[in-house]
Design a protein around this motif. Structure first.
Motif, PDB file in Angstrom:
ATOM      1  N   TYR A 150      -3.124  -5.071   0.832  1.00 26.67           N
ATOM      2  CA  TYR A 150      -3.293  -6.309   0.072  1.00 26.67           C
ATOM      3  C   TYR A 150      -3.899  -7.205   0.464  1.00 26.67           C
TER       4      TYR A 150
ATOM      5  N   PRO B  23      -1.453 -12.839  -1.041  1.00 30.68           N
ATOM      6  CA  PRO B  23      -0.443 -12.790  -1.693  1.00 30.68           C
ATOM      7  C   PRO B  23       0.013 -13.867  -2.588  1.00 30.68           C
TER       8      PRO B  23
ATOM      9  N   ARG C 253      -0.135 -10.311  -6.730  1.00 25.18           N
ATOM     10  CA  ARG C 253       1.479  -9.976  -6.629  1.00 25.18           C
ATOM     11  C   ARG C 253       1.665  -9.027  -7.802  1.00 25.18           C
TER      12      ARG C 253
ATOM     13  N   LEU D 150       1.144  -5.775  -6.064  1.00 24.93           N
ATOM     14  CA  LEU D 150       2.122  -5.441  -5.145  1.00 24.93           C
ATOM     15  C   LEU D 150       3.490  -5.036  -5.801  1.00 24.93           C
ATOM     16  N   GLU D 151       3.738  -5.664  -6.723  1.00 21.89           N
ATOM     17  CA  GLU D 151       4.898  -5.365  -7.598  1.00 21.89           C
ATOM     18  C   GLU D 151       4.870  -4.027  -8.127  1.00 21.89           C
TER      19      GLU D 151
ATOM     20  N   TYR E  63       2.929  -1.524  -7.439  1.00 19.90           N
ATOM     21  CA  TYR E  63       2.979  -0.550  -6.466  1.00 19.90           C
ATOM     22  C   TYR E  63       4.553  -0.080  -5.956  1.00 19.90           C
ATOM     23  N   THR E  64       5.243  -1.209  -5.635  1.00 18.54           N
ATOM     24  CA  THR E  64       6.663  -0.896  -5.135  1.00 18.54           C
ATOM     25  C   THR E  64       7.615  -0.405  -6.448  1.00 18.54           C
TER      26      THR E  64
ATOM     27  N   ARG F 271       9.380   3.039  -6.281  1.00 18.33           N
ATOM     28  CA  ARG F 271      10.851   3.433  -6.545  1.00 18.33           C
ATOM     29  C   ARG F 271      10.903   4.400  -7.862  1.00 18.33           C
TER      30      ARG F 271
ATOM     31  N   PRO G 158       9.886   2.206  -0.622  1.00 19.44           N
ATOM     32  CA  PRO G 158       8.809   1.521  -0.136  1.00 19.44           C
ATOM     33  C   PRO G 158       8.991   0.950   1.326  1.00 19.44           C
ATOM     34  N   LYS G 159       8.597   1.197   2.447  1.00 13.49           N
ATOM     35  CA  LYS G 159       8.697   0.542   3.567  1.00 13.49           C
ATOM     36  C   LYS G 159       7.721  -0.682   3.842  1.00 13.49           C
ATOM     37  N   GLU G 160       8.405  -1.737   4.550  1.00 15.07           N
ATOM     38  CA  GLU G 160       7.575  -2.890   4.824  1.00 15.07           C
ATOM     39  C   GLU G 160       6.369  -2.412   5.711  1.00 15.07           C
TER      40      GLU G 160
ATOM     41  N   LEU H  69       2.688  -1.951   4.353  1.00 15.23           N
ATOM     42  CA  LEU H  69       1.917  -3.012   3.738  1.00 15.23           C
ATOM     43  C   LEU H  69       1.115  -3.712   4.856  1.00 15.23           C
ATOM     44  N   ALA H  70      -0.253  -4.149   4.638  1.00 12.49           N
ATOM     45  CA  ALA H  70      -0.833  -5.044   5.453  1.00 12.49           C
ATOM     46  C   ALA H  70      -1.959  -5.701   4.611  1.00 12.49           C
ATOM     47  N   ASP H  71      -2.015  -7.168   5.262  1.00  9.50           N
ATOM     48  CA  ASP H  71      -3.142  -7.751   4.531  1.00  9.50           C
ATOM     49  C   ASP H  71      -4.484  -7.378   4.889  1.00  9.50           C
TER      50      ASP H  71
END
Lengths: 377, 377
Positions: free
Chosen positions: A226, A229, A235, A238-239, A241-242, A246, A252-254, A257-259
């Motif tokens: 991403y 943010p 966002r 991102l939302e 995506y998660t 789900r 989803p694992k933290e 994610l990478a900037d």
DNA sequence: AGATTTTGTTAAACTGATTAAACAGTTAAA
DNA sequence: TTTAACTGTTTAATCAGTTTAACAAAATCT
């Protein structure tokens, strides 16, 4: 491709040949006289009025197609205008009328903002539309010093422009709220939940399309590169995506994610981070094409096959990147149309329309070569 | 590269985490009152004069730092100006003074002119310089209809701008001669042998540097992908190319030349043409980086190794292409500086300088991975 | 002290358009 | 026939500054 390769440069005639031999200078015609032009006396509306035997008010009304002028007078005066080659001074026009007919495009203070495909595409749309609506375009960059000096406010206060289109900004850029009271459109983002007029692409729809694609191809460990943010539209992605993960029963694992900072190198760096942190990732969703390209470059250079080992999806659908190898599966954002819409809305606003502008333009997925069915181990 | 990969995105703190869980809206502060702003009465120079107890002429002279105003009065009036938050209306200023303080940048009518790295880099230079010199920038595209309607002349005649910078044009674009009598600078080309002011890169020097490199590496069968042979600077490169070959005792063949239209696909097509027409070519000199990239893409995809089989040299040194694989050996053109210089010269012209402008900026070769010693068979 | 120059400020003309209000000349309605 | 309503055009004010020429006051020179 074969098509493309055939139609170019089959003729190597005169000019290239000339380069090999004699250098014949190309003839250039000048229609005007060769000497210095007389600095033609500026013709004013008064000269036209005198010549046509009417008052300046009449000429002005002819110019502005005021219906109170009779057909006959209109034609007569217009003929004089054409004959004299009169062109109204727009400084005077703007001074007395309420409008300058100029819009500003505000760009972020990035070093290569002017050479950016994303901005360029939006700008194309804006430019075309502005031209049709009879508006000129001023380009500005919101450098820190510029904002500090209040130059963005001067744009209106000193009557440089009637309105401003802001590209590439988000909620972190608080100077935007200074422009709340003037005609302004935030392009491809929202701000403060409806405080400002905006036009943006439907990033939620785009994200859903991308995730659908990846999930349908069987991917379950999907990483995301991403950027920014603090940006509402970022966002959104991102939302979704998660949420989509789900909904597919995946947690989803933290570490997925990478900037990537919206840049080429950032994308490469993020791909490095993600693939080393979690060996099981089989797909990457990227916030824009540049990061996707960077990611692919990194992956390919480090022994991962794209798409066989890892699928990559981008966002933007930048031109000329279709030719990349592998060509990029990406969410097409209607950036040109976005520019057109933003320009259109802004001009409406200037002309007195009061409704808040909150347009959201649909996206679609362009399936190319950087995605494939998940690898089986 | 390792450096680059480390410093990004090691922290995955609040915001990204928030995207995974609750979606906390970012707080945005507004400094002004929450309701509608009062449409503040416009303050004019007369209001300032009254408040300060002087004449409007005095205020005007303070504004323009006229030395006839005494130190004491200047300070007193300036304080009133600051207190009242007065900002002079620049339409009125421009109407009565001789200058608009606005420049136009004229771009060719290409679909992606706004997203082009070459134009973008020049524009960056122009924009920075214009800002420092207190000038605004208007962007225009010279579409056929636009020229037909004489809009380019209106730019001056209707007092939109004081001067124009023309990018990406050559002797084929005869409308340029319409602007001869106004302040105008042709950027990165010449026209009609000194009929117009110009600033361009030293393409002869660049071509010499590129050819020296290739010849020193032992290449004798050097093809060239040129473009726009009607452009004097493009012809410079063609001429030096042939001259340098001849000086090395090589007779350049016509079959070594192909037009690549300055585009990616054109470059690929030209590479196809050249390599199929003459199997002995071991090096390609390209008129710009885009064509060079296209050529490399074609070559790699068709079994030629770059640089082992064929060396490629470009022109421009576009950012981010350094990361291509193989990275591109190219002639660096000082495009940013070119923009700066052009802008500087134009403003001088506007301010009355009469000498013809004919600046030529030096280039240098950047040796990267797309060139190597000639293959031995 | 009176004449001359310098200094600082201002009144008024000017930039080149738009537009509200006024004004004749018609035409339609009472 | 008088009044009212239109039409088409002009007069004059206005937009918001700059700049030239004039002028008073202070400083400098005979």
């Amino acid at each position: 491709m074969a098509e493309k390769l055939r139609n170019e440069s089959l003729e190597l005639s005169g000019i290239a040949a000339a380069a090999l031999g004699a250098t014949e200078p190309i003839q250039v015609k000048f229609d005007a006289s060769p000497g210095e032009e007389k600095p033609t006396e500026r013709i004013s509306i008064r000269d036209v009025a005198k010549e046509a035997g009417v008052s300046v008010a009449t000429v002005s009304m002819v110019l502005n197609e005021n219906p109170r002028i009779s057909r006959a007078t209109h034609i007569r005066v217009q003929r004089v205008i054409d004959n004299m080659g009169y062109r109204p001074n727009r400084l005077a026009q703007s001074l007395s009328s309420r409008y300058t007919q100029v819009l500003a495009v505000m760009l972020p203070p990035l070093r290569h903002a002017f050479a950016d495909a994303y901005f360029g595409e939006i700008l194309s749309g804006i430019s075309d539309r502005a031209g049709k609506l009879g508006h000129k375009l001023l380009i500005e960059q919101a450098k820190p010093q510029y904002i500090k000096e209040g130059k963005h406010i001067e744009l209106y206060e000193r009557r440089f422009v009637d309105g401003v289109l802001c590209l590439g900004f988000n909620e972190k850029h608080t100077f935007l709220s200074d422009l709340r009271q003037y005609p302004m459109i935030l392009v491809d983002n929202r701000f403060g939940d409806g405080m400002l007029d905006y036009v943006h692409c439907d990033y939620r729809m785009g994200a859903k399309q991308a995730m659908n694609c990846l999930l349908q191809l069987g991917h379950r460990n999907v990483g995301m590169i991403y950027a920014a943010p603090e940006s509402p539209t970022a966002r959104d992605v991102l939302e979704v995506y998660t949420t989509e993960l789900r909904n597919a029963g995946i947690d989803p694992k933290e570490s997925w994610l990478a900037d990537g900072c919206f840049t080429d190198e950032g994308g490469a760096a993020a791909a490095h981070l993600l693939t080393t942190r979690d060996k099981d990732i089989t797909a990457l969703l990227c916030g824009n094409d540049k990061m996707a390209l960077g990611a692919i470059r990194y992956l390919v250079e480090h022994g991962h096959k794209v798409p066989q080992d890892i699928s990559v999806v981008g966002f933007d659908d930048i031109q000329h990147l279709a030719y990349a190898n592998p060509s990029l599966t990406t969410v097409h954002l209607p950036l040109y149309e976005l520019g057109v819409a933003a320009c259109e809305r802004l001009v409406n606003r200037i002309r007195g329309k009061v409704d808040r502008v909150t347009d959201v333009l649909p996206t679609h997925l362009v399936l190319r070569e950087s995605t494939s069915i998940v690898r089986t181990r």
